[in-house]
Design a protein around this motif. Structure first.
Motif, short mmCIF file in Angstrom:
data_model
loop_
_atom_site.label_atom_id
_atom_site.label_comp_id
_atom_site.label_asym_id
_atom_site.label_seq_id
_atom_site.Cartn_x
_atom_site.Cartn_y
_atom_site.Cartn_z
N GLU A 141 0.91 -0.97 -0.08
CA GLU A 141 -0.03 0.00 -0.09
C GLU A 141 0.56 0.84 -0.39
OE1 GLU A 141 0.08 -2.58 1.99
OE2 GLU A 141 -1.88 -3.75 1.20
N THR A 142 1.45 1.49 0.05
CA THR A 142 2.65 2.68 0.25
C THR A 142 3.86 2.43 -0.39
OG1 THR A 142 3.35 1.65 3.25
CG2 THR A 142 4.75 3.98 1.92
N MET A 143 3.95 1.58 -1.39
CA MET A 143 4.91 1.78 -2.65
C MET A 143 3.61 2.14 -3.79
SD MET A 143 6.65 -1.77 -2.46
CE MET A 143 7.57 -1.56 -4.34
N LYS A 144 2.75 1.79 -3.25
CA LYS A 144 1.46 2.24 -4.19
C LYS A 144 0.74 3.27 -4.01
CE LYS A 144 -2.66 1.18 -5.89
NZ LYS A 144 -4.57 0.16 -6.09
N ARG A 145 1.20 3.72 -2.76
CA ARG A 145 0.79 5.60 -3.02
C ARG A 145 2.09 6.22 -2.90
NH1 ARG A 145 -1.22 4.80 2.06
NH2 ARG A 145 1.14 5.31 3.36
N GLY A 146 2.88 5.60 -2.66
CA GLY A 146 4.53 6.75 -2.95
C GLY A 146 4.50 6.47 -4.62
N ARG A 147 3.95 5.95 -5.02
CA ARG A 147 4.69 5.83 -6.80
C ARG A 147 3.14 6.91 -7.25
NH1 ARG A 147 4.88 -0.01 -6.55
NH2 ARG A 147 7.20 -0.26 -7.76
N VAL A 148 2.10 6.61 -5.86
CA VAL A 148 0.74 7.82 -6.66
C VAL A 148 0.94 8.92 -7.03
CG1 VAL A 148 -1.29 8.91 -6.44
CG2 VAL A 148 -0.50 6.65 -7.13
N VAL A 149 2.30 9.67 -5.47
CA VAL A 149 2.62 10.69 -4.96
C VAL A 149 3.11 11.34 -5.71
CG1 VAL A 149 3.12 11.88 -3.77
CG2 VAL A 149 1.90 10.74 -2.62
N GLN A 150 4.35 10.38 -6.19
CA GLN A 150 5.51 10.87 -7.15
C GLN A 150 5.44 10.88 -8.38
OE1 GLN A 150 9.14 7.91 -8.97
NE2 GLN A 150 9.93 8.51 -7.19
N GLY A 151 4.37 10.52 -9.03
CA GLY A 151 3.77 10.82 -10.78
C GLY A 151 3.21 12.41 -10.40
N ILE A 152 1.92 12.28 -9.34
CA ILE A 152 1.87 13.62 -9.07
C ILE A 152 2.67 14.75 -9.21
CG2 ILE A 152 0.86 15.29 -7.77
CD1 ILE A 152 -1.01 12.55 -6.70
N MET A 153 4.32 14.47 -8.59
CA MET A 153 5.15 15.59 -8.49
C MET A 153 6.22 15.64 -9.74
SD MET A 153 5.75 16.96 -5.42
CE MET A 153 6.82 17.81 -5.33
N TRP A 154 6.37 14.78 -10.11
CA TRP A 154 6.86 14.75 -11.82
C TRP A 154 5.82 15.39 -12.34
CZ3 TRP A 154 11.02 14.12 -14.32
CH2 TRP A 154 12.20 12.98 -13.86
N ALA A 155 4.77 15.22 -12.28
CA ALA A 155 3.64 16.31 -13.44
C ALA A 155 3.53 18.09 -12.93
CB ALA A 155 2.45 15.53 -12.90
N LEU A 156 3.37 17.87 -12.03
CA LEU A 156 3.40 19.04 -11.64
C LEU A 156 5.45 20.32 -12.04
CD1 LEU A 156 1.70 18.73 -7.99
CD2 LEU A 156 1.29 20.44 -9.63
N LEU A 157 6.08 19.63 -11.46
CA LEU A 157 7.58 19.44 -11.77
C LEU A 157 7.48 20.18 -13.54
CD1 LEU A 157 10.46 20.40 -11.11
CD2 LEU A 157 11.03 18.01 -12.07
N ILE A 158 7.19 18.77 -14.24
CA ILE A 158 7.08 19.26 -15.45
C ILE A 158 5.76 20.19 -16.10
CG2 ILE A 158 6.24 18.63 -17.87
CD1 ILE A 158 6.96 14.95 -16.88
N ALA A 159 5.25 20.74 -15.48
CA ALA A 159 3.97 21.47 -15.75
C ALA A 159 4.57 23.02 -15.25
CB ALA A 159 2.61 21.12 -15.12
#
Length: 327
Positions: free
Chosen positions: A14-32
């Motif tokens: 569950e933590t790994m899944k949540r971590g990947r989601v949060v990391q994906g959001i951070m990547w999207a925010l950074l690129i945007a």
């Protein structure tokens, strides 16, 4: 038992899944944020943010993921700026080749400094890097091609691939954005590679890593060279952006600023140094009218963040979201 429980919690599915989601959001925010920045900020200021963010991310690879505190990273940042500026202005190199030359110089200098510095640990390592950086600063002050106290001025931006005029602010910005994203992606890949895992093992328990058969000094040296090279990439790009390389880039205070950026954003996190660099550079820009008092404000901000966010801003966010090292 507590450490084992925390480790199991961090590696739970569950933590790994949540971590990947949060990391994906951070990547999207950074690129945007990188893509829309020219619409919200003055392009030269936005480019300055990206250059220092790359510098902080490069430094974080050394202190945050390897556990080596360097007080001399300004030598690679400023040295690369001078070399890139010289080959662009005097030798007529194209922009990409000029930046690569500065980057290679910083990596070679990092290899030389690293060979001497990694023989010691702790404060002795830090002092050796500071002493060697001061030698580089002396050369920057005395060498004829650097311009001394006047700096190296009039660095041409030229044409990218012989077609794109980098004197146009937007063209230059997106070139710098590409350099930043490539450098950031390299750091991300290194951290999440087996090589990066060994670096983190050295940071956590060097004697244990040594007992497992790893050549600790070799890994430290490789990390140092990679960090120096990427710091040089940031310095070379900054010289091209401002068409100027100065003693400030190689001064010990620049090393202190990058340490501040890294600690403020979150040492040992992927996105933390970017946040720290944005905060420090933005404060310097917005408060430039108050003169030297800006350092007092930045110092106060740093103290407040250390007291309130002991892991740095992004580090505390990762803790609250329980995503471990995913940020």
């Amino acid at each position: 038992m507590t450490d084992i429980a925390e480790f199991e919690a961090e590696t739970a599915p569950e933590t790994m899944k949540r971590g990947r989601v949060v990391q994906g959001i951070m990547w999207a925010l950074l690129i945007a944020a990188v893509l829309i920045a020219p619409a919200l900020l003055y392009p030269v200021f936005a480019m300055q943010l990206l250059c220092f963010a790359l510098f902080a991310v490069a430094f974080n690879l050394l202190i945050g993921f390897t556990g080596l505190l360097s007080f001399g990273h300004a030598a690679f940042f400023g040295g690369a700026a001078y070399i890139a500026g010289h080959v662009l202005k005097v030798w007529g190199f194209p922009p990409i080749l000029g930046i690569l030359t500065g980057t290679l110089f910083a990596a070679a200098l990092g290899w030389l400094v690293g060979l001497l510095a990694i023989r010691r640990q702790g404060i002795y390592f830090a002092m050796i890097t500071l002493a060697l950086a001061q030698i580089v600063y002396f050369f920057a002050l005395q060498m004829p091609f650097t311009g001394g106290e006047d700096g190296l001025q009039g660095i041409p931006r030229g044409y990218l691939l012989g077609m794109i005029d980098l004197s146009q602010p937007l063209n230059m910005y997106y070139f710098v954005a590409a350099v930043f994203l490539i450098g950031f992606a390299v750091i991300y890949r290194v951290v999440h590679s087996p090589f990066g895992q060994v670096l983190q093992a050295i940071r956590e328990n060097e004697p244990r890593a040594l007992s497992l058969g790893y050549n600790v000094d070799r890994f430290k040296l490789l990390a140092f060279v990679l960090s120096a090279g990427l710091a040089g990439l940031a310095g070379s790009t900054k010289a091209l952006v401002f068409q100027f390389a100065s003693l400030t880039d190689a001064h010990w205070q620049m090393s202190g600023e990058v340490i501040l950026m890294t600690l403020l954003g979150g040492m040992g996190t992927i996105f933390g140094p970017v946040v720290g660099a944005v905060i420090v550079v933005a404060l310097q820009h917005m408060l430039s009218g108050i003169g030297s008092w800006v350092q007092v404000v930045i110092g106060g901000t740093f103290i407040a963040c250390v007291l309130l966010f002991r892991r740095g801003i992004v580090g505390e966010i990762a803790r609250m979201l329980k995503v471990g090292g995913w940020l």
